[in-house]
Design a protein around this motif. Structure first.
Motif, mmCIF file in Angstrom:
data_model
loop_
_atom_site.group_PDB
_atom_site.id
_atom_site.type_symbol
_atom_site.label_atom_id
_atom_site.label_comp_id
_atom_site.label_asym_id
_atom_site.label_seq_id
_atom_site.Cartn_x
_atom_site.Cartn_y
_atom_site.Cartn_z
ATOM 1 N N GLY A 38 -4.647 4.361 -11.864
ATOM 2 C CA GLY A 38 -4.620 3.194 -10.981
ATOM 3 C C GLY A 38 -3.184 2.850 -10.612
ATOM 4 N N TYR A 39 -3.037 1.972 -9.658
ATOM 5 C CA TYR A 39 -1.718 1.603 -9.142
ATOM 6 C C TYR A 39 -0.761 1.139 -10.231
ATOM 7 C CZ TYR A 39 1.669 -0.683 -6.104
ATOM 8 O OH TYR A 39 2.817 -1.056 -5.468
ATOM 9 N N TYR A 40 -1.257 0.426 -11.252
ATOM 10 C CA TYR A 40 -0.384 -0.131 -12.300
ATOM 11 C C TYR A 40 -0.258 0.769 -13.516
ATOM 12 C CZ TYR A 40 -0.639 -4.282 -9.447
ATOM 13 O OH TYR A 40 -0.549 -5.145 -8.394
ATOM 14 N N ASP A 41 -0.909 1.925 -13.505
ATOM 15 C CA ASP A 41 -0.807 2.841 -14.650
ATOM 16 C C ASP A 41 0.526 3.583 -14.642
ATOM 17 O OD1 ASP A 41 -3.349 2.301 -15.663
ATOM 18 O OD2 ASP A 41 -4.289 3.748 -14.291
ATOM 19 N N ALA A 42 1.015 3.895 -15.882
ATOM 20 C CA ALA A 42 2.250 4.696 -15.988
ATOM 21 C C ALA A 42 1.986 6.080 -15.388
ATOM 22 C CB ALA A 42 2.643 4.834 -17.451
ATOM 23 N N GLY A 43 2.918 6.573 -14.612
ATOM 24 C CA GLY A 43 2.786 7.915 -14.038
ATOM 25 C C GLY A 43 2.141 7.943 -12.668
ATOM 26 N N PRO A 48 2.157 12.690 -9.486
ATOM 27 C CA PRO A 48 1.927 13.470 -8.263
ATOM 28 C C PRO A 48 3.188 14.206 -7.792
ATOM 29 C CG PRO A 48 0.884 11.335 -8.064
ATOM 30 C CD PRO A 48 1.705 11.297 -9.319
ATOM 31 N N ARG A 49 4.350 13.568 -7.977
ATOM 32 C CA ARG A 49 5.600 14.256 -7.596
ATOM 33 C C ARG A 49 5.816 15.481 -8.462
ATOM 34 N NH1 ARG A 49 10.046 9.523 -6.895
ATOM 35 N NH2 ARG A 49 8.996 8.427 -5.246
ATOM 36 N N ILE A 52 3.244 18.192 -7.421
ATOM 37 C CA ILE A 52 3.580 18.873 -6.165
ATOM 38 C C ILE A 52 4.781 19.801 -6.373
ATOM 39 C CG2 ILE A 52 4.462 18.533 -3.824
ATOM 40 C CD1 ILE A 52 2.767 15.943 -3.744
ATOM 41 N N GLY A 53 5.822 19.283 -7.056
ATOM 42 C CA GLY A 53 7.036 20.093 -7.269
ATOM 43 C C GLY A 53 6.738 21.378 -8.030
ATOM 44 N N TRP A 54 6.039 21.262 -9.165
ATOM 45 C CA TRP A 54 5.746 22.448 -9.962
ATOM 46 C C TRP A 54 4.672 23.318 -9.313
ATOM 47 C CZ3 TRP A 54 9.021 24.386 -13.157
ATOM 48 C CH2 TRP A 54 9.951 23.541 -13.766
ATOM 49 N N GLY A 55 3.780 22.680 -8.533
ATOM 50 C CA GLY A 55 2.794 23.464 -7.776
ATOM 51 C C GLY A 55 3.485 24.361 -6.760
ATOM 52 N N LEU A 56 4.529 23.837 -6.127
ATOM 53 C CA LEU A 56 5.277 24.657 -5.149
ATOM 54 C C LEU A 56 6.067 25.757 -5.861
ATOM 55 C CD1 LEU A 56 6.460 21.855 -2.697
ATOM 56 C CD2 LEU A 56 4.621 23.522 -2.351
#
Ligand code: HEM
Length: 97
Positions: A38-43, A48-49, A52-56
């Motif tokens: 959720g919006y207030y959860d840590a992470g 997602p960053r 995406i970075g490690w996925g690339l």
């Protein structure tokens, strides 16, 4: 030994194999986890960053991995104790071998 032989894989193939394996499993786990945040959860922003970075990075590693496999075709033969189903599974997931 850097290159593969008919007796064993070289360290470059082994290294690429394990780096891509760890990244694939990590990305899968983080992907499943982050979509429920959720919006207030840590992470909420960082994961997602990271994903995406490690996925690339993983995607970028596929090309050298493919080139290395096609350029060095002397990979190890299956062991005599490997059953037919094991050989079939092994071959079917390594189309480039
Ligand atoms: C082998 C496993 C995985 C790999 C290699 C991978 C790779 C990637 C890559 C490269 C991107 C960036 C692409 C883009 O933004 O267009 C991405 C984005 C994303 N992935 Fe994955 N992924 C994997 C598994 C998963 C799983 C299991 C889920 C969730 C069920 C997931 C959810 C997402 C989401 C929601 C985004 C968009 C993130 C954002 O834009 O904020 N991924 N993934």
């Amino acid at each position: 030994m850097l290159t593969d032989t008919t007796k064993s894989y070289g360290w470059l193939s082994i290294g690429l194999h394990w780096i891509t394996a760890v990244l694939t499993l990590g990305l899968f786990a983080v992907g499943l986890y982050m979509v429920d945040l959720g919006y207030y959860d840590a992470g909420y922003y960082e994961l997602p960053r990271w994903h995406i970075g490690w996925g690339l990075v993983l995607g970028a590693l596929m090309l050298p991995r493919l080139v290395w496999r096609l350029a060095h075709r002397g990979k190890p033969e299956p062991l005599p104790q490997h059953s037919k189903p094991i050989r079939w599974v092994s071959k079917s997931v390594q189309q480039w071998g």
